[in-house]
Design a protein around this motif. Structure first.
Motif, PDB file in Angstrom:
ATOM      1  N   ALA A 160      58.539  13.966  28.593  1.00  0.00           N
ATOM      2  CA  ALA A 160      57.691  13.026  27.867  1.00  0.00           C
ATOM      3  C   ALA A 160      57.860  11.621  28.423  1.00  0.00           C
ATOM      4  O   ALA A 160      56.888  10.861  28.560  1.00  0.00           O
ATOM      5  CB  ALA A 160      58.042  13.055  26.381  1.00  0.00           C
ATOM      6  N   GLN A 161      59.080  11.271  28.772  1.00  0.00           N
ATOM      7  CA  GLN A 161      59.367   9.940  29.292  1.00  0.00           C
ATOM      8  C   GLN A 161      58.645   9.689  30.617  1.00  0.00           C
ATOM      9  O   GLN A 161      58.011   8.646  30.797  1.00  0.00           O
ATOM     10  CB  GLN A 161      60.877   9.776  29.470  1.00  0.00           C
ATOM     11  CG  GLN A 161      61.320   8.360  29.760  1.00  0.00           C
ATOM     12  CD  GLN A 161      62.843   8.224  29.721  1.00  0.00           C
ATOM     13  OE1 GLN A 161      63.560   9.155  29.408  1.00  0.00           O
ATOM     14  NE2 GLN A 161      63.331   7.049  30.047  1.00  0.00           N
ATOM     15  N   ILE A 162      58.711  10.634  31.539  1.00  0.00           N
ATOM     16  CA  ILE A 162      58.066  10.426  32.839  1.00  0.00           C
ATOM     17  C   ILE A 162      56.552  10.482  32.719  1.00  0.00           C
ATOM     18  O   ILE A 162      55.831   9.727  33.373  1.00  0.00           O
ATOM     19  CB  ILE A 162      58.586  11.450  33.896  1.00  0.00           C
ATOM     20  CG1 ILE A 162      58.152  11.040  35.304  1.00  0.00           C
ATOM     21  CG2 ILE A 162      58.151  12.855  33.563  1.00  0.00           C
ATOM     22  CD1 ILE A 162      58.796   9.782  35.808  1.00  0.00           C
ATOM     23  N   TYR A 163      56.034  11.345  31.827  1.00  0.00           N
ATOM     24  CA  TYR A 163      54.581  11.380  31.601  1.00  0.00           C
ATOM     25  C   TYR A 163      54.104  10.054  31.019  1.00  0.00           C
ATOM     26  O   TYR A 163      53.032   9.543  31.378  1.00  0.00           O
ATOM     27  CB  TYR A 163      54.215  12.526  30.661  1.00  0.00           C
ATOM     28  CG  TYR A 163      53.902  13.827  31.367  1.00  0.00           C
ATOM     29  CD1 TYR A 163      52.904  13.897  32.340  1.00  0.00           C
ATOM     30  CD2 TYR A 163      54.597  14.990  31.045  1.00  0.00           C
ATOM     31  CE1 TYR A 163      52.613  15.093  32.982  1.00  0.00           C
ATOM     32  CE2 TYR A 163      54.317  16.198  31.687  1.00  0.00           C
ATOM     33  CZ  TYR A 163      53.325  16.245  32.653  1.00  0.00           C
ATOM     34  OH  TYR A 163      53.041  17.435  33.304  1.00  0.00           O
ATOM     35  N   GLY A 164      54.887   9.503  30.087  1.00  0.00           N
ATOM     36  CA  GLY A 164      54.513   8.217  29.504  1.00  0.00           C
ATOM     37  C   GLY A 164      54.508   7.106  30.540  1.00  0.00           C
ATOM     38  O   GLY A 164      53.617   6.241  30.539  1.00  0.00           O
ATOM     39  N   GLU A 236      48.298  12.331  33.185  1.00  0.00           N
ATOM     40  CA  GLU A 236      47.446  13.170  32.343  1.00  0.00           C
ATOM     41  C   GLU A 236      47.116  12.406  31.069  1.00  0.00           C
ATOM     42  O   GLU A 236      48.021  12.000  30.337  1.00  0.00           O
ATOM     43  CB  GLU A 236      48.148  14.488  31.993  1.00  0.00           C
ATOM     44  CG  GLU A 236      48.348  15.422  33.170  1.00  0.00           C
ATOM     45  CD  GLU A 236      48.908  16.774  32.734  1.00  0.00           C
ATOM     46  OE1 GLU A 236      48.849  17.080  31.515  1.00  0.00           O
ATOM     47  OE2 GLU A 236      49.405  17.512  33.596  1.00  0.00           O
ATOM     48  N   ASN A 237      45.831  12.247  30.808  1.00  0.00           N
ATOM     49  CA  ASN A 237      45.416  11.484  29.636  1.00  0.00           C
ATOM     50  C   ASN A 237      45.925  12.100  28.339  1.00  0.00           C
ATOM     51  O   ASN A 237      46.312  11.391  27.406  1.00  0.00           O
ATOM     52  CB  ASN A 237      43.888  11.371  29.595  1.00  0.00           C
ATOM     53  CG  ASN A 237      43.342  10.454  30.679  1.00  0.00           C
ATOM     54  OD1 ASN A 237      44.028   9.529  31.117  1.00  0.00           O
ATOM     55  ND2 ASN A 237      42.118  10.690  31.098  1.00  0.00           N
ATOM     56  N   SER A 238      45.934  13.432  28.276  1.00  0.00           N
ATOM     57  CA  SER A 238      46.372  14.104  27.049  1.00  0.00           C
ATOM     58  C   SER A 238      47.848  13.828  26.778  1.00  0.00           C
ATOM     59  O   SER A 238      48.249  13.617  25.623  1.00  0.00           O
ATOM     60  CB  SER A 238      46.124  15.612  27.144  1.00  0.00           C
ATOM     61  OG  SER A 238      46.843  16.172  28.237  1.00  0.00           O
ATOM     62  N   MET A 239      48.667  13.819  27.832  1.00  0.00           N
ATOM     63  CA  MET A 239      50.089  13.548  27.656  1.00  0.00           C
ATOM     64  C   MET A 239      50.333  12.089  27.275  1.00  0.00           C
ATOM     65  O   MET A 239      51.197  11.781  26.443  1.00  0.00           O
ATOM     66  CB  MET A 239      50.856  13.889  28.933  1.00  0.00           C
ATOM     67  CG  MET A 239      50.965  15.373  29.212  1.00  0.00           C
ATOM     68  SD  MET A 239      51.764  16.282  27.862  1.00  0.00           S
ATOM     69  CE  MET A 239      53.364  15.487  27.807  1.00  0.00           C
ATOM     70  N   LEU A 240      49.565  11.173  27.880  1.00  0.00           N
ATOM     71  CA  LEU A 240      49.708   9.758  27.522  1.00  0.00           C
ATOM     72  C   LEU A 240      49.330   9.543  26.058  1.00  0.00           C
ATOM     73  O   LEU A 240      50.026   8.825  25.320  1.00  0.00           O
ATOM     74  CB  LEU A 240      48.832   8.891  28.420  1.00  0.00           C
ATOM     75  CG  LEU A 240      48.840   7.389  28.083  1.00  0.00           C
ATOM     76  CD1 LEU A 240      50.242   6.804  28.166  1.00  0.00           C
ATOM     77  CD2 LEU A 240      47.881   6.630  28.994  1.00  0.00           C
ATOM     78  N   THR A 241      48.243  10.189  25.618  1.00  0.00           N
ATOM     79  CA  THR A 241      47.829  10.074  24.222  1.00  0.00           C
ATOM     80  C   THR A 241      48.904  10.606  23.286  1.00  0.00           C
ATOM     81  O   THR A 241      49.208  10.001  22.250  1.00  0.00           O
ATOM     82  CB  THR A 241      46.514  10.840  23.992  1.00  0.00           C
ATOM     83  OG1 THR A 241      45.496  10.287  24.825  1.00  0.00           O
ATOM     84  CG2 THR A 241      46.077  10.739  22.542  1.00  0.00           C
ATOM     85  N   ALA A 242      49.502  11.740  23.657  1.00  0.00           N
ATOM     86  CA  ALA A 242      50.574  12.321  22.838  1.00  0.00           C
ATOM     87  C   ALA A 242      51.764  11.358  22.751  1.00  0.00           C
ATOM     88  O   ALA A 242      52.367  11.189  21.684  1.00  0.00           O
ATOM     89  CB  ALA A 242      51.012  13.656  23.419  1.00  0.00           C
TER      90      ALA A 242
END
Length: 412
Positions: A160-164, A236-242
């Motif tokens: 989650a940290q790297i996706y953010g 990934e937009n979905s991961m950023l939104t999450a």
């Protein structure tokens, strides 16, 4: 003054230095972490909301450097050991930074992305941001994780940290949301776009939008003797939104607890076993360990458990030492001419040699099931045969011991 007292005095001095160093690093580079949501908070919140909110409303259990001299030797060593673990990552980060600099690659250390999302202050601190300009511009974000033992798979919180991080970099590329401080805490730049920041530091020209830029995120897990990379992770937009929605959830939980609308122990918490629970600063009064049927036992049982935990730690240390010595002996043997024929090497009281031993044979259940299905032309029959051939061992009791961390005080 006897030797033991001198030794404890030296350990006390080192412990005080580590505590002061940790506090200074936090103030210089991260500021007051209770005033914003960071990427590590988001990762934690995805696994345990209670722990993430707790880190914002409670001061972590710690001792000031002034208290150290009054501690008993056993407690002093416990605090010193914890500080070494907590700060190991900073030392390794410093070493990796020096290694990257020695390659000549262009990178920004501890780049900060600062934004507001639905009224929630959010900051991301990127360990290393590598940049390449020219005809094939590229950016690589490296998140460093220090481990005692490198995991086979990343924790959800790390991913989650790297996706953010890569999500925010991409989303705010063209906006003046980027800041950076020097190692001493001085401002290098503030309120620049990412291309402006890169041009200011390196003179490299990047596109005004990230569309034509090759962007990847990598997590580098490093121990004292090994390293492993996880990636690449793409925006990934979905991961950023999450991630952003999790930040809102943490912030709202913080405000609800502080205003008295919600009790801290009513927040969601991590269900089931999680290996990071032992390290959680909020575990002392977590309802996960205080459910129905929990009882307080005589303190003597606590002493017995402490002794058992200590013996287990000694066992693990001894096993690691055995592996290190064995590896040194194997290394020496490989340098000897006897290696090719496997001859014994004699010492005064012992002899040794290194031989290649066949690996353990195991049964590949998936392959066997596939082969049975192909032979029998019936998938169900193949599974039935496997089930009849399976044997289960007898149930057994397994003891789990979890450390209860010191009480935490209100951050107010």
């Amino acid at each position: 003054m006897n030797i033991d007292k001198k030794s404890m005095g030296l350990l006390s001095l080192l412990t005080k230095g580590l505590i002061n160093c940790a506090n200074q690093e936090t103030v210089l580079h991260l500021g007051d972490r209770r005033t914003y949501i960071g990427m590590s908070d988001i990762g934690k919140g995805m696994e345990c909301l209670r722990a993430a909110v707790g880190s914002k409303i409670r001061a972590p259990s710690s001792h000031s450097s002034l208290e150290v001299d009054r501690l008993k030797p056993s407690k002093l060593k416990e605090i010193l050991a914890r500080q070494l673990i907590l700060q190991r990552g900073h030392w390794q980060e410093f070493g990796v930074q020096k290694a990257l600099a020695a390659t000549g690659v262009k990178f920004l250390p501890q780049l900060e992305i600062n934004t507001l999302y639905k009224g929630v202050p959010i900051k991301a601190h990127l360990d290393f941001t590598l940049v390449w300009g020219g005809g094939r511009p590229a950016v690589r974000i490296i998140e460093l994780k220090s481990n005692q033992r490198i995991p086979d798979l990343l924790y959800t919180s790390n991913e989650a940290q790297i996706y953010g991080q890569i999500g925010l970099l991409t989303a705010f590329w063209h906006l003046p949301n980027f800041n950076m401080k020097s190692e001493t805490g001085e401002t290098v730049f503030t309120d620049l776009t990412f291309p402006q920041a890169v041009h200011k530091i390196f003179g490299v020209i990047l596109p005004e939008t990230p569309d034509a830029v090759d962007i990847e995120g990598w997590v580098v897990a490093i121990s004292m003797s090994d390293v492993k990379t996880f990636g690449p992770y793409k925006p990934e937009n979905s991961m950023l939104t999450a991630c952003l929605n999790t930040a809102v959830k943490i912030w709202n939980g913080k405000q609800a607890v502080e205003s008295g609308k919600t009790h801290f122990n009513d927040l969601e918490f991590c269900q089931g076993f999680h290996p990071l629970c032992d390290w959680c600063e909020m575990n002392r009064d977590c309802q996960k360990f205080n459910g129905q049927g929990m009882t307080e036992l005589n303190p003597i049982y606590g002493d017995e458990l402490e002794g058992l935990a200590s013996l287990k730690e000694q066992r693990d240390k001894i096993e690691n030492e055995i592996k290190e010595i064995e590896n040194r002996v194997k290394f020496v043997y490989r340098l000897l001419d006897t290696n090719s024929c496997g001859n014994w090497v004699n010492t005064d009281k012992y002899r040794f040699r290194v031989s290649t031993v066949a690996g353990r044979k195991t049964l590949d259940r998936i392959t066997l099931e596939r082969e049975l299905t192909a032979c029998l032309k019936d998938e169900t029959e193949g599974q039935t045969i496997l089930q009849r051939a399976e044997k289960s061992g007898n149930p057994y009791d397994r003891l789990f011991i979890g450390k209860i961390n010191q009480p935490v005080q209100s951050a107010a």
